[in-house]
Structures are given as C-alpha cells and as structure tokens.
Write a protein that holds these residues in place. Structure first.
Motif, PDB file in Angstrom:
ATOM      1  N   CYS A 768       0.839  -1.210   0.000  1.00  0.00           N
ATOM      2  CA  CYS A 768       0.000   0.000   0.000  1.00  0.00           C
ATOM      3  C   CYS A 768       0.869   1.253   0.000  1.00  0.00           C
ATOM      4  O   CYS A 768       0.851   2.049   0.964  1.00  0.00           O
ATOM      5  CB  CYS A 768      -0.936  -0.020   1.206  1.00  0.00           C
ATOM      6  SG  CYS A 768      -1.993  -1.486   1.265  1.00  0.00           S
ATOM      7  N   PHE A 769       1.664   1.441  -1.040  1.00  0.00           N
ATOM      8  CA  PHE A 769       2.574   2.579  -1.116  1.00  0.00           C
ATOM      9  C   PHE A 769       1.848   3.802  -1.670  1.00  0.00           C
ATOM     10  O   PHE A 769       1.139   3.713  -2.673  1.00  0.00           O
ATOM     11  CB  PHE A 769       3.772   2.254  -2.009  1.00  0.00           C
ATOM     12  CG  PHE A 769       4.812   1.395  -1.337  1.00  0.00           C
ATOM     13  CD1 PHE A 769       4.509   0.660  -0.210  1.00  0.00           C
ATOM     14  CD2 PHE A 769       6.099   1.335  -1.813  1.00  0.00           C
ATOM     15  CE1 PHE A 769       5.445  -0.130   0.421  1.00  0.00           C
ATOM     16  CE2 PHE A 769       7.059   0.551  -1.198  1.00  0.00           C
ATOM     17  CZ  PHE A 769       6.724  -0.188  -0.078  1.00  0.00           C
ATOM     18  N   LEU A 770       2.069   4.916  -1.024  1.00  0.00           N
ATOM     19  CA  LEU A 770       1.487   6.175  -1.479  1.00  0.00           C
ATOM     20  C   LEU A 770       2.500   7.015  -2.251  1.00  0.00           C
ATOM     21  O   LEU A 770       2.127   7.927  -2.982  1.00  0.00           O
ATOM     22  CB  LEU A 770       0.945   6.976  -0.285  1.00  0.00           C
ATOM     23  CG  LEU A 770      -0.117   6.255   0.562  1.00  0.00           C
ATOM     24  CD1 LEU A 770      -0.497   7.116   1.759  1.00  0.00           C
ATOM     25  CD2 LEU A 770      -1.333   5.933  -0.290  1.00  0.00           C
ATOM     26  N   SER A 771       3.785   6.730  -2.066  1.00  0.00           N
ATOM     27  CA  SER A 771       4.830   7.489  -2.764  1.00  0.00           C
ATOM     28  C   SER A 771       6.078   6.629  -2.821  1.00  0.00           C
ATOM     29  O   SER A 771       6.155   5.578  -2.200  1.00  0.00           O
ATOM     30  CB  SER A 771       5.118   8.800  -2.030  1.00  0.00           C
ATOM     31  OG  SER A 771       5.610   8.537  -0.720  1.00  0.00           O
ATOM     32  N   ARG A 772       7.070   7.112  -3.577  1.00  0.00           N
ATOM     33  CA  ARG A 772       8.342   6.422  -3.635  1.00  0.00           C
ATOM     34  C   ARG A 772       9.432   7.417  -3.274  1.00  0.00           C
ATOM     35  O   ARG A 772       9.295   8.635  -3.444  1.00  0.00           O
ATOM     36  CB  ARG A 772       8.586   5.847  -5.030  1.00  0.00           C
ATOM     37  CG  ARG A 772       8.611   6.899  -6.124  1.00  0.00           C
ATOM     38  CD  ARG A 772       9.615   6.577  -7.208  1.00  0.00           C
ATOM     39  NE  ARG A 772       9.643   7.659  -8.184  1.00  0.00           N
ATOM     40  CZ  ARG A 772      10.426   8.719  -8.088  1.00  0.00           C
ATOM     41  NH1 ARG A 772      11.228   8.844  -7.052  1.00  0.00           N
ATOM     42  NH2 ARG A 772      10.395   9.668  -9.001  1.00  0.00           N
ATOM     43  N   PRO A 773      10.552   6.915  -2.749  1.00  0.00           N
ATOM     44  CA  PRO A 773      11.641   7.815  -2.364  1.00  0.00           C
ATOM     45  C   PRO A 773      12.214   8.545  -3.581  1.00  0.00           C
ATOM     46  O   PRO A 773      12.385   7.951  -4.653  1.00  0.00           O
ATOM     47  CB  PRO A 773      12.681   6.874  -1.743  1.00  0.00           C
ATOM     48  CG  PRO A 773      11.931   5.627  -1.412  1.00  0.00           C
ATOM     49  CD  PRO A 773      10.854   5.515  -2.414  1.00  0.00           C
ATOM     50  N   SER A 774      12.533   9.797  -3.393  1.00  0.00           N
ATOM     51  CA  SER A 774      13.117  10.573  -4.502  1.00  0.00           C
ATOM     52  C   SER A 774      14.486  10.041  -4.896  1.00  0.00           C
ATOM     53  O   SER A 774      14.916  10.185  -6.042  1.00  0.00           O
ATOM     54  CB  SER A 774      13.214  12.050  -4.104  1.00  0.00           C
ATOM     55  OG  SER A 774      13.998  12.191  -2.918  1.00  0.00           O
ATOM     56  N   SER A 775      15.181   9.394  -3.946  1.00  0.00           N
ATOM     57  CA  SER A 775      16.524   8.891  -4.235  1.00  0.00           C
ATOM     58  C   SER A 775      16.514   7.682  -5.156  1.00  0.00           C
ATOM     59  O   SER A 775      17.574   7.231  -5.611  1.00  0.00           O
ATOM     60  CB  SER A 775      17.240   8.521  -2.932  1.00  0.00           C
ATOM     61  OG  SER A 775      16.612   7.403  -2.308  1.00  0.00           O
ATOM     62  N   ALA A 776      15.334   7.146  -5.479  1.00  0.00           N
ATOM     63  CA  ALA A 776      15.265   5.956  -6.329  1.00  0.00           C
ATOM     64  C   ALA A 776      15.852   6.205  -7.706  1.00  0.00           C
ATOM     65  O   ALA A 776      16.255   5.259  -8.391  1.00  0.00           O
ATOM     66  CB  ALA A 776      13.819   5.481  -6.441  1.00  0.00           C
TER      67      ALA A 776
END
Length: 821
Positions: A768-776
C-alpha cells in the motif's frame, strides 16, 4: 465454532433470512438490520469460496475464520431473540438494539481488517499447490522462465521448452481448434459424467493399470465445467496413496462434507438436512489401493458422490469405468509429439520404424511419453536398437505393468550416467508427494559433485524426457526466488521403476537404502543385516511415530551415507541413534507429514554432524538454541518450513553467528509464531540469501542489518504485520534483489534506498505505497520493478533516469472485485 444444525457456510444464509424478517417487522432494529444485511451479502461469496475450496488452512487461519463463524453464530442466536421479543418490553428491546449495534460494529471491523484478504490468499495458494494444472501452462510459462532464468542454462529457454512439451503431450487438438481434451479420455469423461449425474451419490470408480491415464481423467473431471456446475464447485480432490494416514484423510473429508472442522467423525453417522435439503458434493479419491481404505474414507451422506481412482475395481462393476489403452492412431500421435514435437512422423524418418517402436508401448500413455522423449534427436540406428531392447523386454507371461517397467528401463539407456543417477534419487521420496526442488538441487550438488547450474540443467533434462514434471507456485516469478517455490512430481510407475532398480542386490550393498512406502517401523531385512556396515550413500526412512525402543533393533552403521531423508507422520519423533555414526553426512532432510508440528527428541546427536552442509526441517518444533549448542561449522544452507520457532531464536540469549558460522542461505517459510528476528543474525557475515516468507506475525527487522555485508537476496514475501524497513537496509551494498510483495502494512521504502547501487530488482506487489523515495533515481543497476498498476506511474521518473529499467504492472495474485458484482 459450536456444532449446530447448519454448515458453517449456511449460518450466514440463515442469518440473512432472519435479518430480512427483522427489517420488515421490527422498526426499532430496521436501520441496523439493513446495515448487517449489506455486510453479510458482501461477505457471503468469500465464505463460500473458503468453505468449498477443498483445502485445509493453516491453524492460525482456521482460528481466524473460526472467529468469524462464531460471530455469525452469535448473531443468528441474537436475531432469534429479537424475533421472539415482545413489543411492550421496552427495556428488553433497548438491550437487544444495543446488542444488534455491537454485532454490526464487530462484523464491520472484521471486514475492514486485512484478515479475510490473507485467508483468501492462502486458500488460493493452497489450491494452486494441490496439483500441477496443465491448463495454466500458458499463463505461468513466462513466469516460470523468468523464475529460473538466472541459472546459467540459456536464460530459462530450457524451462520454456520443457513446459511446452508437458502441455503438448497432455492435449491433442480436435477438428475444432478451440476444443482440447486429454488424449484418449474424452469418451471416458462422457461415461463417468453420465454415471455421476444419473446417480444420487454413492461410489463411482475409475480403474486401470498404472500409466494408463486414470489420474489425468480424474483431474479433467475435476475442472470440467459441467461437473463444477452440477456440484456448484463443491469438489475435494485427495490423493490416498499406498500408505495413507487414513484418520487424517477421513477427518479432512468429514470437515469438507459437514463444515465441522476438527470434529472426529463417527463411523456410521448419516447427516439429516432440515426440510429434506441436501447438498451435492463430490469427493475424488485418487490412487486408492485397498477396499479397506475406501470403506474408511466414504460416508453415508445424502448427495455426496465419491469418485474412486484405483488400479483395482473397488466400486461396483456397473459403476466403474475401465480406462482403456489408446487406439493406434491416438498412440502414434502422442508418441510423435514426445519424439518430434508434432503429431505425425516427420519427413526423413522411417514411418514403419516409428510405428513399430510406438506399438511396443501397447497404447500406454506413460510408456509412449517416456519412450518417445528418450528417442528425440536420435539416429535411425539408435531407433533400431531401441526397438530391439523394447522387444526383448516383453516375455509373454509378464503382466502389463511389469512390461511397462521393462519399457521404462530400456528408455533410461539414453541417459548419461549422472542424469540416470539423479533419476534414481527420486525414489528416495514418498509417493504422491511434491518434492521441493531446493531439496533435490542440494542433494545433487553434494552427492554427485555438480555445480548448481549443472544440477538444475539435469533437472530440466529429466523434465524434457518426461521422467518428472516441474510445477511452481503461480504467484511468484522472480529471477532470484527460492527453489522452494518450485516443486517436482513424478508418476507412480516411474517411482516404481526407480525403486525397482535401486533395490536390486543384497541390502547392505545397495547405493540407496529406500523404504518403498510408509511402515510402522523399519523393514526387518535392515535389522537382520545390521551386523555388517551398509554401503548406502542415500538413506530414506518413512515411518510413523518412532521412539527409543523402535530403534533398538536397528543398530546400523552407515560409513558412506551422505544423504539422510526422514519422513514421518506424528506429533513426536525420536531421531535415529545411528545418525551419530554417519560421519560423512552432508544433507539432512526431516519432513513431518502429520497434521501438527512434531517435537524432535535427542537433538544432541547433531553434535557429531561436523560435515553437514544442508538442513531442511519441515513441520517440526525447532529445538531451542543456546550458546552451549554445538556449532554446525560447515552448514551452508538451512530451511525451516511450516515450523514452530518457539524460543529457538531468543533475541538476547543466543549468538547465531557462533552456531552457524558459515551459513550462506537461510529460509524461514510459513512459521506463524515468528515475531522478530534476533539481532545476532546480523553478525552472520557469510549470509548471502535471507528469505522470510509467509510469516504472519513478523513485525520488525533488526536495526543492524547493515552488518550483513555479503547479503545479495532479501525476500520478505507475505509478512502482513511488517510495518517498516529499517533505514540500515540501505547500507547493504551487495543487495541485488528485494522482495516485499504482499507486505500489506508497509507504506513506504526508506528514503535512502538510492544508496543500493547494486540493486537489480524490486518486487513490491500488493503493497500500500502512497509514494516512492526521490533517491530511487540513483538506483543505477535497477533493471526490473514489479508493482501494482495503480502505483506504476510513481516509477515513471526513475524509468527515464535509469537506462534499461522495466516497470511491470503486475496483475493481482487474488482479487476481491467480485464481491461488488
């Protein structure tokens, strides 16, 4: 759940009826009753799917669904009180209104929790694992190829070919290309269906010799649309085998028929249904050997049909279909499919020679498949030699099954010596059981000195030659997934052949010492020859409960034993004392086939296993480890499957790195009492693969994971209580694969995930992810991300920044969308 006059699935139906009456008659309860009606109507399809799935859920899942049924049962009793209450008793009415509101809140909260989703996922998984379904080959072929593509054997192409051959040999197209059916079985399907539909329950039989296609026919009937419709998908398929545990099978069938899980069935109970109501259900019993077994597994219940599949005629003659061998044209088509990949003799081959070889198989599907596959790509001279060998193996006074063994043996002559030995090793496993590929690969690496890729190539080669069948968990498809996700099955006749060849000669001289079927104790022949050492490299024992007295007659010495496989069915088991004399033991496999985890006694003998490299424990209580535990200094791989961890991994009292100083691969699967991993696991600097899957209570990971400097694979599949990944995970500089799929409580990845410059693949399905890390965007080695469709767009920026990255929007492994239909 209390025993009532209603099946568990009928409680919801009866409750609905009473709620409709309350809604129409009692205005004080109308609003609450209507809300309850909506909730229960939504939950009914799930209840029915679980009830009629024909699988046995793990104990913790049974407890969870039991809570729901108990709530529904209490609700039914409450609605009965509401319907009986007098209008003028205002105090009583107010009390019941509050009870109804509390019931509505309880059911609503249950539906909001992810428990039902997890239960349904387990149902789908267990049904998928119940057999190798060839009608799913097309859907799973791509996943299977990817799953095993990391092995250096051509990127998975061999698997693709093996699965296609398996599909082709099971089906032949009719004149209508859209219609397919099992070879030679369409007539049998029609006849058996007619017997089932014309009878009102009772026993119907399918009989025939081994290898003629009885089980294939039964499986075709199980998934036949008309059969499923007639029985409303209430079908249970069980394999009985030559050495069944009848009480467990009997309890399983009783639970399926009645819904009374855990109740001990009385021998002559006949269920009575209110209003003359009876439910059509089908129980398919495959591989039944004796009339006694059949009598113990059948119940006199109205509407229940039992389909018994056996080499002998166990049902009445008028209710039995004898599976016939294939007609000449059908046999030649199947043979050509296995030998040439097409249904006719290709140009450049002698049609007469091909027909003669096919005729030697006497219309037996298994003989045709194995013999045809063994001659693929061989010269004419080899074909002529094969014809001579097959002809010599048919004395006139032998039975069909004995001749079949001779035919199979002649087909093995085309195998190279190592592949032939690997085939014979399959006889070490019980009949009608799925063999984990992980166990096979470990065995072959250790006893045949194969590299991992070569061992897997051998497995695929045996699959090509129809000497085994590969199957897999259809949920999974990752390049780095554990071998535990893949299993092997083998036809009974092929296992008989392996045992026939292994059990030749004096018992002390055999390379493999194997028990053909489950016995109460070891064979007497073994005890009589115990004054002389045994030469066996592989020892396989299959018994029930064993105590110290049971081993006293078997003081055997195994100076050359490298593999020990212990299969048993019991809740307690004393390990054989002769393990202490197995100084060369490298692989130990302990599998409990019973209903509950077994307690192992005399675990102290492990102190002598200085050369042990691989340990597989299944459905047992893992002994408690302490700092005084003798280290297993050469153990490289340990798998704990369906085990009770108990206090074995006490976080404060044991240093795992001292006990397992060279452990490189740790798998913990379906261990429902694992709450947390001990911090000392992070001192196991040799660990390359850590796989913690299907552990419903695992809530957290150790903070110092960064010390696992060699870790390349981290699998945390289906751990629903895991709420976060420690930020230290981003310091695993060798990590290549991260699987967090179905960790439904995870809401994000650590922000520093971009530090994992070696990470190649992330599997995050059903998170249930709402966002992903910007560092990806810094994951320069990332090549594949698997996620749900609704979050795939989050990775668009990463896909643009990282060349060659593939974002796969995977379909859900299970769906509840039909609840809203």
């Amino acid at each position: 759940m209390a025993v009532t006059d209603f099946f568990a699935g009928e409680i919801a139906t009866e409750l609905l009826k009473q709620l409709f009456l309350i809604s129409a008659r009692a205005w004080r309860y109308k609003s609450t009753a209507e809300q309850l009606i909506t909730l229960i109507e939504n939950i009914q399809p799930t209840i029915k799917e679980i009830q009629y799935s024909g699988v046995e859920l793990p104990p913790h899942r049974q407890a969870q669904i039991g809570m729901l049924f108990e709530t529904l049962e209490k609700g039914k009793k409450l609605t009965e009180k509401v319907l009986k209450s007098h209008r003028w008793n205002m105090v009583r009415q107010l009390y019941l209104v509050r009870k109804m509101e509390r019931l509505e809140r309880t059911i609503s909260n249950f539906l909001k929790a992810p428990i039902l989703t997890h239960i349904l996922a387990d149902v789908h998984l267990l049904r998928a694992n119940s057999d190798v379904r060839f009608d799913r080959v097309d859907r799973n072929l791509e996943m299977m190829s990817e799953q095993l593509g990391s092995m250096k054997i051509g990127g998975g192409g061999m698997i693709r070919e093996a699965m296609k051959i398996a599909e082709a040999t099971m089906e032949i197209e009719t004149s209508n290309d859209s219609e397919k059916f099992g070879v030679g079985l369409e007539m049998g399907k029609r006849k058996v269906k007619k017997m089932m539909f014309n009878s009102e329950g009772g026993v119907i039989g399918i009989s025939g010799m081994g290898g003629v296609g009885k089980t294939t026919l039964a499986r075709e009937l199980e998934r036949d649309g008309e059969v499923q419709c007639y029985f409303e998908n209430r079908i249970l398929f069980l394999t009985v085998s030559q050495s069944p545990i009848l009480e467990e099978l009997r309890a399983h069938i009783w639970g399926f028929l009645t819904g009374y899980e855990g109740e001990n069935p009385a021998p002559n109970w006949t269920l009575q249904y209110q209003g003359g109501f009876k439910t059509q259900k089908l129980v398919i019993l495959d591989d039944v050997w004796t009339r006694e077994a059949l009598d113990r597994l059948t119940f006199n219940i109205p509407g229940c049909t039992t389909l018994v599949v056996s080499r002998s005629k166990l049902a009445k003659p008028e209710s039995t279909y004898d599976v016939e061998v294939l007609r000449e044209d059908e046999a030649l088509s199947l043979f050509c499919l296995c030998a040439f990949g097409q249904k006719t003799v290709p140009r450049g081959y002698s049609e007469s020679l091909v027909k003669q070889v096919a005729d030697e198989c006497k219309g037996l599907p298994l003989a045709l498949k194995v013999t045809g596959a063994s001659l693929k790509d061989q010269s004419d001279k080899y074909w002529e030699g094969a014809l001579q060998r097959l002809s010599r193996g048919e004395p006139a006074d032998e039975t069909h099954e004995t001749r079949l063994l001779h035919q199979m043996e002649a087909s093995l002559e085309n195998l190279d010596p190592t592949t032939r030995e690997c085939f014979l090793d399959l006889g070490a496993f019980p009949e009608d059981r799925k063999i984990p590929v992980d166990v096979l690969i470990n065995m072959w690496i250790e006893i045949h000195d194969l590299e991992e890729a070569a061992a897997f190539a051998t497995l695929v080669d045996l699959s090509h030659k129809n000497l085994l069948t590969l199957g897999k968990d259809p949920r999974l498809g990752s390049s780095y997934a554990s071998y535990y996700d893949v299993f092997v099955t083998q036809h009974d006749v092929l296992r008989d052949l392996a045992l026939h060849l292994c059990n030749r000669g004096k018992v002390n001289r055999r390379q493999r010492l194997l028990m053909p079927k489950r016995e109460l104790v070891l064979p007497r022949e073994w005890g009589r020859n115990s004054d002389e050492p045994y030469n066996a490299q592989i020892v396989s024992i299959h018994t029930g409960e064993m105590d110290e007295m049971d081993w006293t007659e078997f003081d055997m010495e195994f100076p050359k034993a490298e593999i020990l496989i212990l299969n048993f069915s019991s809740d307690k088991y004393v390990l054989p004392p002769f393990i202490t004399k197995m100084s060369r033991l490298r692989v130990l496999v302990i599998i409990n086939n019973g209903m509950s985890p077994a307690v192992l006694h005399d675990f102290s003998i492990f102190a002598n296993l200085s050369k042990l490299r691989s340990l597989w424990l299944e459905r047992v209580h893992v002994p408690e480890l302490t700092n005084a535990t003798v280290p297993l200094r050469n153990l490289h791989k340990m798998s704990l499957i369906l085990c009770k961890i108990n206090n074995s991994f006490d976080q404060t009292g044991v240093d795992l790195s001292n006990i397992f100083p060279k452990l490189g691969d740790l798998t913990i699967d379906h261990c429902d009492d694992l709450v947390a991993l001990p911090s000392s696991i992070c001192r196991m600097t040799s660990l390359k693969s850590l796989s913690i899957t299907n552990c419903p209570r695992l809530g957290e990971l150790p903070k110092n994971l960064s010390k696992l400097e060699a870790l390349e694979i981290l699998r945390l599949y289906a751990c629903p209580e895991l709420k976060a990944l420690p930020v230290e995970i981003c310091e695993l500089l060798r990590l290549k694969y991260l699987d967090i799929s179905q960790c439904v409580s995870l809401c994000c990845l650590p922000e520093e995930i971009g530090n994992l410059t070696t990470l190649e693949k992330i599997d995050m399905r059903e998170c249930c992810f709402l966002s992903r890390p910007s560092s990806a965007v810094s994951l320069e080695s990332l090549r594949h991300v698997i996620c749900d469709k609704d979050v795939a767009s989050m990775w668009d920026e990463v896909e643009q920044a990282v060349p060659g990255l593939k974002i796969e929007a995977a379909e859900k492994c299970f769906s509840l969308d039909w609840l809203n239909e």
